[in-house]
Write a protein that holds these residues in place. Structure first.
Motif, PDB file in Angstrom:
ATOM      1  N   VAL A  47      26.925 -45.270 -35.017  1.00 20.78           N
ATOM      2  CA  VAL A  47      26.227 -45.778 -33.835  1.00 20.78           C
ATOM      3  C   VAL A  47      24.795 -45.259 -33.774  1.00 20.78           C
ATOM      4  O   VAL A  47      23.849 -46.029 -33.525  1.00 20.78           O
ATOM      5  N   PHE A  48      24.612 -43.972 -34.018  1.00 22.53           N
ATOM      6  CA  PHE A  48      23.274 -43.390 -33.892  1.00 22.53           C
ATOM      7  C   PHE A  48      22.336 -43.877 -34.998  1.00 22.53           C
ATOM      8  O   PHE A  48      21.147 -44.070 -34.751  1.00 22.53           O
ATOM      9  N   LEU A  49      22.867 -44.074 -36.200  1.00 20.89           N
ATOM     10  CA  LEU A  49      22.022 -44.616 -37.262  1.00 20.89           C
ATOM     11  C   LEU A  49      21.659 -46.067 -36.987  1.00 20.89           C
ATOM     12  O   LEU A  49      20.560 -46.524 -37.314  1.00 20.89           O
ATOM     13  N   LEU A  50      22.570 -46.793 -36.378  1.00 21.37           N
ATOM     14  CA  LEU A  50      22.322 -48.201 -36.083  1.00 21.37           C
ATOM     15  C   LEU A  50      21.287 -48.372 -34.979  1.00 21.37           C
ATOM     16  O   LEU A  50      20.438 -49.269 -35.035  1.00 21.37           O
ATOM     17  N   PHE A  51      21.334 -47.504 -33.971  1.00 22.99           N
ATOM     18  CA  PHE A  51      20.455 -47.654 -32.811  1.00 22.99           C
ATOM     19  C   PHE A  51      19.396 -46.551 -32.713  1.00 22.99           C
ATOM     20  O   PHE A  51      18.833 -46.332 -31.652  1.00 22.99           O
ATOM     21  N   LYS A  52      19.129 -45.857 -33.814  1.00 24.24           N
ATOM     22  CA  LYS A  52      18.218 -44.714 -33.766  1.00 24.24           C
ATOM     23  C   LYS A  52      16.813 -45.112 -33.312  1.00 24.24           C
ATOM     24  O   LYS A  52      16.148 -44.364 -32.582  1.00 24.24           O
ATOM     25  N   GLY A  53      16.349 -46.284 -33.728  1.00 20.25           N
ATOM     26  CA  GLY A  53      15.012 -46.716 -33.335  1.00 20.25           C
ATOM     27  C   GLY A  53      14.868 -46.850 -31.830  1.00 20.25           C
ATOM     28  O   GLY A  53      13.909 -46.340 -31.236  1.00 20.25           O
ATOM     29  N   GLN A  54      15.842 -47.502 -31.213  1.00 18.19           N
ATOM     30  CA  GLN A  54      15.808 -47.670 -29.771  1.00 18.19           C
ATOM     31  C   GLN A  54      15.962 -46.339 -29.055  1.00 18.19           C
ATOM     32  O   GLN A  54      15.293 -46.077 -28.046  1.00 18.19           O
ATOM     33  N   LEU A  55      16.840 -45.489 -29.573  1.00 16.06           N
ATOM     34  CA  LEU A  55      17.046 -44.182 -28.953  1.00 16.06           C
ATOM     35  C   LEU A  55      15.764 -43.348 -28.978  1.00 16.06           C
ATOM     36  O   LEU A  55      15.413 -42.689 -27.990  1.00 16.06           O
ATOM     37  N   THR A  78      12.540 -39.952 -39.594  1.00 18.66           N
ATOM     38  CA  THR A  78      12.943 -39.217 -40.803  1.00 18.66           C
ATOM     39  C   THR A  78      13.884 -38.065 -40.468  1.00 18.66           C
ATOM     40  O   THR A  78      14.944 -37.895 -41.090  1.00 18.66           O
ATOM     41  N   TYR A  79      13.505 -37.272 -39.479  1.00 22.55           N
ATOM     42  CA  TYR A  79      14.319 -36.109 -39.104  1.00 22.55           C
ATOM     43  C   TYR A  79      15.683 -36.540 -38.584  1.00 22.55           C
ATOM     44  O   TYR A  79      16.718 -36.003 -39.001  1.00 22.55           O
ATOM     45  N   LEU A  80      15.679 -37.539 -37.687  1.00 23.19           N
ATOM     46  CA  LEU A  80      16.937 -37.947 -37.070  1.00 23.19           C
ATOM     47  C   LEU A  80      17.874 -38.611 -38.074  1.00 23.19           C
ATOM     48  O   LEU A  80      19.093 -38.413 -38.005  1.00 23.19           O
ATOM     49  N   THR A  81      17.335 -39.372 -39.000  1.00 28.71           N
ATOM     50  CA  THR A  81      18.174 -40.029 -40.005  1.00 28.71           C
ATOM     51  C   THR A  81      18.926 -39.011 -40.842  1.00 28.71           C
ATOM     52  O   THR A  81      20.140 -39.133 -41.058  1.00 28.71           O
ATOM     53  N   ILE A  82      18.227 -37.990 -41.321  1.00 31.20           N
ATOM     54  CA  ILE A  82      18.865 -36.970 -42.157  1.00 31.20           C
ATOM     55  C   ILE A  82      19.833 -36.127 -41.339  1.00 31.20           C
ATOM     56  O   ILE A  82      20.952 -35.847 -41.769  1.00 31.20           O
ATOM     57  N   TYR A  83      19.403 -35.728 -40.135  1.00 29.60           N
ATOM     58  CA  TYR A  83      20.266 -34.897 -39.296  1.00 29.60           C
ATOM     59  C   TYR A  83      21.547 -35.647 -38.930  1.00 29.60           C
ATOM     60  O   TYR A  83      22.648 -35.086 -38.998  1.00 29.60           O
ATOM     61  N   THR A  84      21.411 -36.909 -38.554  1.00 29.94           N
ATOM     62  CA  THR A  84      22.579 -37.696 -38.152  1.00 29.94           C
ATOM     63  C   THR A  84      23.531 -37.907 -39.322  1.00 29.94           C
ATOM     64  O   THR A  84      24.753 -37.966 -39.129  1.00 29.94           O
ATOM     65  N   SER A  85      22.999 -38.007 -40.536  1.00 35.14           N
ATOM     66  CA  SER A  85      23.855 -38.175 -41.712  1.00 35.14           C
ATOM     67  C   SER A  85      24.762 -36.966 -41.920  1.00 35.14           C
ATOM     68  O   SER A  85      25.822 -37.086 -42.547  1.00 35.14           O
ATOM     69  N   GLY A  86      24.356 -35.811 -41.412  1.00 39.64           N
ATOM     70  CA  GLY A  86      25.184 -34.611 -41.517  1.00 39.64           C
ATOM     71  C   GLY A  86      25.934 -34.278 -40.245  1.00 39.64           C
ATOM     72  O   GLY A  86      26.354 -33.131 -40.053  1.00 39.64           O
ATOM     73  N   THR A  87      26.124 -35.279 -39.387  1.00 37.88           N
ATOM     74  CA  THR A  87      26.798 -35.054 -38.106  1.00 37.88           C
ATOM     75  C   THR A  87      28.183 -34.447 -38.275  1.00 37.88           C
ATOM     76  O   THR A  87      28.611 -33.594 -37.489  1.00 37.88           O
ATOM     77  N   VAL A  88      28.904 -34.866 -39.305  1.00 44.08           N
ATOM     78  CA  VAL A  88      30.272 -34.382 -39.497  1.00 44.08           C
ATOM     79  C   VAL A  88      30.304 -32.859 -39.647  1.00 44.08           C
ATOM     80  O   VAL A  88      31.198 -32.190 -39.098  1.00 44.08           O
ATOM     81  N   PHE A  89      29.326 -32.296 -40.341  1.00 46.09           N
ATOM     82  CA  PHE A  89      29.307 -30.839 -40.526  1.00 46.09           C
ATOM     83  C   PHE A  89      28.936 -30.123 -39.226  1.00 46.09           C
ATOM     84  O   PHE A  89      29.492 -29.069 -38.909  1.00 46.09           O
ATOM     85  N   ALA A  90      27.995 -30.703 -38.489  1.00 43.40           N
ATOM     86  CA  ALA A  90      27.589 -30.095 -37.221  1.00 43.40           C
ATOM     87  C   ALA A  90      28.749 -30.087 -36.226  1.00 43.40           C
ATOM     88  O   ALA A  90      28.994 -29.086 -35.544  1.00 43.40           O
ATOM     89  N   LEU A  91      29.478 -31.198 -36.130  1.00 42.67           N
ATOM     90  CA  LEU A  91      30.584 -31.283 -35.176  1.00 42.67           C
ATOM     91  C   LEU A  91      31.730 -30.369 -35.565  1.00 42.67           C
ATOM     92  O   LEU A  91      32.313 -29.676 -34.717  1.00 42.67           O
ATOM     93  N   LEU A  92      32.087 -30.352 -36.846  1.00 47.41           N
ATOM     94  CA  LEU A  92      33.203 -29.510 -37.275  1.00 47.41           C
ATOM     95  C   LEU A  92      32.864 -28.029 -37.124  1.00 47.41           C
ATOM     96  O   LEU A  92      33.707 -27.238 -36.678  1.00 47.41           O
ATOM     97  N   ALA A  93      31.646 -27.649 -37.478  1.00 48.25           N
ATOM     98  CA  ALA A  93      31.266 -26.234 -37.385  1.00 48.25           C
ATOM     99  C   ALA A  93      31.297 -25.755 -35.943  1.00 48.25           C
ATOM    100  O   ALA A  93      31.850 -24.692 -35.636  1.00 48.25           O
TER     101      ALA A  93
END
Length: 219
Positions: A113-121, A137-152
């Motif tokens: 969802v966040f990658l799809l709507f990142k521009g509007q957000l 650039t920052y949000l795209t890379i950070y969001t791609s690693g969301t799984v690690f942030a949430l699990l940690a």
């Protein structure tokens, strides 16, 4: 899993101190992720000001993402503690398993969802034409690693619920220290600028996630 404290027999005040103080320190250290990123980004030659503004725009979105980890972690950890206190270890293990699967599902949905709507957000959060590229650039890379942030972050609460608050603090500190060390490498040595800050953060969260999973999978 071996416990750092005995939640059923230790005296109340020392027990609260041993649990609360490391948890508070872990939260303080966790803030270093965003602070350190901004400190280094602000010193990038020529583009430091705009890059810093762009990353700052991502702040509310990053906070929103991390709140889902708190939803699962702080919601499931008390249930885990109650099941352990009742001696129902099998049900306690199911609580951790359910939390893990819930975090995985949330990570998949949120990343999409966040990658799809990142521009509007980003535009809603105040990005301009000058800062949008850095924020994107920052949000795209950070969001791609969301799984690690949430699990940690989410599973760390399950460590603390078992009396391992010191271990929970160390997992957070590991990520923060790695982020401090990796930021200058990716930003300045590899000349990745804003992308380097995001990559360093994702790698640090990946390390924290790995340590938390290792601790939870031990007998």
């Amino acid at each position: 899993m071996a416990r750092a404290t005995d939640l059923g027999r230790d005296r109340m005040f020392p027990l609260v101190c041993r649990l609360a103080i490391p948890t508070m320190l872990a939260q303080m250290v966790n803030v270093l992720y965003s602070i350190v990123d901004r400190m280094y980004i602000g010193h990038i030659a020529d583009i430091g000001g705009l890059a810093l503004a762009g990353v700052g725009v991502c702040g509310p979105i990053v906070t929103l993402l991390s709140s889902f980890a708190s939803l699962v972690g702080l919601g499931g950890a008390p249930i885990l503690a109650m099941r352990l206190g009742e001696g129902r270890r099998d049900e306690a293990e199911k609580v951790v398993s359910n939390g893990f699967m819930t975090l995985l599902a949330l990570a998949a949905v949120l990343t999409s969802v966040f990658l799809l709507f990142k521009g509007q957000l980003l535009m809603w959060c105040g990005a301009s034409e000058d800062t949008f590229g850095y924020a994107d650039t920052y949000l795209t890379i950070y969001t791609s690693g969301t799984v690690f942030a949430l699990l940690a972050a989410g599973l760390n609460s399950y460590l603390i619920a078992q009396g391992c608050s010191g271990l929970g603090m160390l997992t957070v500190m590991l990520g923060a220290v790695m982020n401090i060390a990796l930021d200058p490498v990716f930003i300045f040595l590899l000349h990745m600028d804003v992308a380097g800050a995001a990559v360093a953060t994702v790698i640090s969260q990946m390390a924290s996630c790995g340590v938390v999973l290792y601790c939870l999978l031990r007998k």
